[in-house]
Design a protein around this motif. Structure first.
Motif, PDB file in Angstrom:
ATOM      1  N   ILE A 276      65.609  32.345  31.651  1.00  0.00           N
ATOM      2  CA  ILE A 276      65.993  32.774  33.010  1.00  0.00           C
ATOM      3  C   ILE A 276      64.823  33.480  33.694  1.00  0.00           C
ATOM      4  O   ILE A 276      64.477  33.193  34.840  1.00  0.00           O
ATOM      5  CB  ILE A 276      67.228  33.711  32.961  1.00  0.00           C
ATOM      6  N   ARG A 278      61.695  33.198  33.025  1.00  0.00           N
ATOM      7  CA  ARG A 278      60.634  32.226  33.325  1.00  0.00           C
ATOM      8  C   ARG A 278      60.986  31.434  34.584  1.00  0.00           C
ATOM      9  O   ARG A 278      60.121  31.146  35.398  1.00  0.00           O
ATOM     10  CB  ARG A 278      60.434  31.282  32.138  1.00  0.00           C
ATOM     11  N   SER A 279      62.283  31.103  34.747  1.00  0.00           N
ATOM     12  CA  SER A 279      62.685  30.338  35.936  1.00  0.00           C
ATOM     13  C   SER A 279      62.535  31.173  37.200  1.00  0.00           C
ATOM     14  O   SER A 279      62.405  30.640  38.294  1.00  0.00           O
ATOM     15  CB  SER A 279      64.131  29.853  35.796  1.00  0.00           C
ATOM     16  N   LEU A 280      62.556  32.498  37.038  1.00  0.00           N
ATOM     17  CA  LEU A 280      62.396  33.382  38.201  1.00  0.00           C
ATOM     18  C   LEU A 280      60.928  33.638  38.526  1.00  0.00           C
ATOM     19  O   LEU A 280      60.613  34.347  39.481  1.00  0.00           O
ATOM     20  CB  LEU A 280      63.102  34.721  37.934  1.00  0.00           C
TER      21      LEU A 280
END
Lengths: 367, 237
Positions: A276, A278-280
């Motif tokens: 999560i 990393r996705s941000l």
């Protein structure tokens, strides 16, 4: 990041508590064991300094701790030592190690007048100086620890000694007996273990010069200034520095392993969370920093817990074992804190790098 | 940032993504080419495992393709450093997932604030968090943790987190997949409103044809390929 780190520590209460306790035990182990060793040595050295003497003269090779009987010296050396320029007085002391109520003590056999001449004035708080060969003097800590009062009998050296007086603790040994009695009991007539010397203050000869003079004139003797006797004691106890090293390493290893295990399992548990982040937009460095921050926080809490536990142990020792001295200095706390945090950072590196290398897509699908 | 619908903002050419699973190569994406205009709302539809989510993850810089190229705003993104691709993920795009992916230990407000911090827009955009939560109907629940919210509310919080920094591209992977029809409709309405207001480029992956029809254009995928061509199914709104 800080809010996430705090939230993780708060959210996983049991894990955090166990981790903090484990790190705290390592820190307390370090502080208590080294504190006791240093405290006992520092207190012994302080008592030696408090005799008021300037120099201690012993046979070369004798123990600095005086806990074991060294090669004995002829008392007649005292007269020769007093002739050395700068020396005001010399007091022969015969030391012996014995047990009272199952605790080992070093006892001093002295002549009280000679002892006072080198500065060793025993401040009596109860009773009087000895008048009989089988009377002795105790310090307040030993008397308090064992409940001894003036007039009590104590079995010692195969005879029964009477407590003639109790003196304020902090000077030389905890037990004093007449030197003649000790010599006779040990079959060491005319012998002593060491000499305390009083030097002339402000004279042309410094303590260091006088000590060097003695060693030149008597190659079989060694003379040490009492103001640096603590160093002599530490250096002469075989393996003491190694012991400190082992304890320090143990605390470091405990901290390292606890954090390694904790953070490693945490990373596995929080794989999805890493995805999560990393996705941000979190970089690999951000993830590593997050893991290290959390471990430093846990270690810092562990250091606080360990320090608090150490203070409790110190109070308990002072109450239940009044003859033990535990030295815990601010520098000692700082060293322990640095060690705990260093162990935490080292332990967090591998989990941190592992977390950073997690594939974001795989992490997001992690159940 | 100019959000006018004038040019091809996203260009995908010959994109392949091969996973190795159980000793065999699986072609998740097989020579995919696609152009998306700036400000366009595009749905990608297809059966499970057809590669639509993988395409979204490649476009969002969450994974790298085995071959082919992806350019966004004229910049090739496949060979960027970790810092650059992370910046792209954080600032240029916003992700909405099927499973919401909110951090369970943080409140809704903290979830969004953390995202802002990671993006480096925490200080200047902090005041936007409250506004955005109001916008998605969660103004009174910003202190709640995800587990204390309904699924629809969690997804609205996830959308707020994804768009609070006004990204140029919004990538949504089955955003209604875990929701009932009422909540699905509410979420799609929210997407449409935000697209109108912010003129973001939206790529929405779904297998729900009703949801797909909310987009301006629909691309259909099967077995890692775009089967009807990028302009084949165009929904007239």
């Amino acid at each position: 990041m800080t809010s996430l780190v705090w939230a993780n520590v708060r959210h996983r209460k049991t894990r955090s508590l166990l981790c903090v306790v484990a790190v705290g035990i390592g820190i307390a182990l370090l502080l208590v064991l080294t504190g006791l060793c240093r405290g006992m040595i520092a207190e012994s050295a302080q008592r030696m300094r408090n005799t008021g003497a300037s120099i201690i003269v012993q046979p070369r090779g004798a123990s600095g701790l005086l806990a074991f009987k060294g090669s004995s010296l002829p008392v007649k050396y005292g007269a020769e030592l007093q002739q050395i320029p700068g020396v005001m007085a010399a007091c022969p002391v015969l030391t012996w190690t014995t047990t009272i109520e199952k605790v080992i003590y070093v006892i001093y056999g002295v002549d009280l007048k000679s002892y006072e001449a080198v500065g060793g004035r025993l401040q009596l708080v109860e009773g009087r100086p000895w008048r009989d060969a089988h009377e002795l003097l105790l310090d307040t800590r030993l008397a308090h620890a064992n409940g001894y009062r003036v007039g009590d009998g104590i079995p010692l050296l195969g005879a029964r000694f009477t407590v003639a007086g109790i003196f304020k603790s902090g000077v030389g040994a905890r037990v004093y007996v007449p030197i003649g009695t000790l010599q006779t009991s040990l079959h060491l007539e005319g012998m002593c273990s060491l000499f305390f010397l009083k030097t002339k203050a402000g004279g042309e000869h410094t303590v260091k010069d006088i000590a060097a003079h003695i060693e030149r004139q008597f190659p079989a003797l060694r003379a040490n200034a009492l103001d640096r006797y603590e160093d002599v004691m530490v250096n002469e106890v075989t393996g003491l520095n190694e012991f400190f090293g082992v304890i320090t390493s143990t605390a470091l290893v405990i901290s390292f392993l606890v954090i390694l295990l904790t953070m490693y399992t945490t990373i596995i548990e929080r794989t999805r969370e890493i995805g999560i982040l990393r996705s941000l937009g979190a970089t690999k460095t951000y993830i590593i920093r997050m893991v290290i921050k959390e471990s430093v926080l846990l270690c810092a809490l562990g250091v606080i817990a360990g320090s608090a536990f150490t203070m409790l142990v110190r109070v308990w020792i002072a109450i239940s074992h009044p003859l033990l001295t535990m030295e815990v200095t601010p520098a000692g706390f700082l060293r322990a804190a640095a060690l705990g945090v260093a162990g935490g950072i080292l332990g967090a590196l591998y989990p941190g790098f592992r977390a950073a290398s997690v594939d974001p897509v795989e992490a997001l699908s992690y159940e | 940032m100019n959000n006018a619908v004038t040019d091809n903002f996203i260009e995908v050419a010959g994109l392949c993504k091969i996973y190795r699973t159980g000793g065999e190569d699986v072609h998740a994406l097989d020579n995919v080419s696609l152009s998306v205009r700036r400000g366009e709302f595009l749905s990608i539809v297809g059966p499970s495992g057809c590669g639509k989510s993988t395409l979204l993850y490649v476009l969002g810089g969450l994974t790298t393709p085995s071959s082919g190229s992806v350019s966004i705003g004229g910049e090739e993104i496949c060979n960027l450093s970790d810092a650059s691709i992370s910046h792209l993920r954080g600032v240029l795009t916003g992700f909405v997932f099927q499973r919401f992916n909110l951090l369970p230990t943080l409140t809704i407000y903290e979830n969004i604030a953390l995202a802002q911090k990671i993006r480096g827009t925490g200080v200047q955009r902090k005041e936007h968090i409250g506004e955005m939560l109001e916008r998605v109907g969660l103004g009174g629940k910003k202190g709640r943790r995800p587990a204390e919210l309904s699924m629809g509310e969690q997804q609205r919080a996830a959308i707020a987190r994804a768009v609070v920094h006004r990204p140029a591209i919004l990538l949504a992977d089955e955003p209604t997949g875990n929701l009932d029809s009422a909540n699905s409709e509410a979420i799609i309405t929210l997407f449409s409103e935000m697209h109108r207001e912010l003129r973001q480029t939206i790529l929405l992956v779904t297998h729900n044809s009703d949801v797909a029809r909310s987009a301006e254009r629909i691309v259909q995928m099967r077995d890692g390929r775009i089967v009807h061509g990028p302009q084949s199914i165009v929904h007239s709104k």
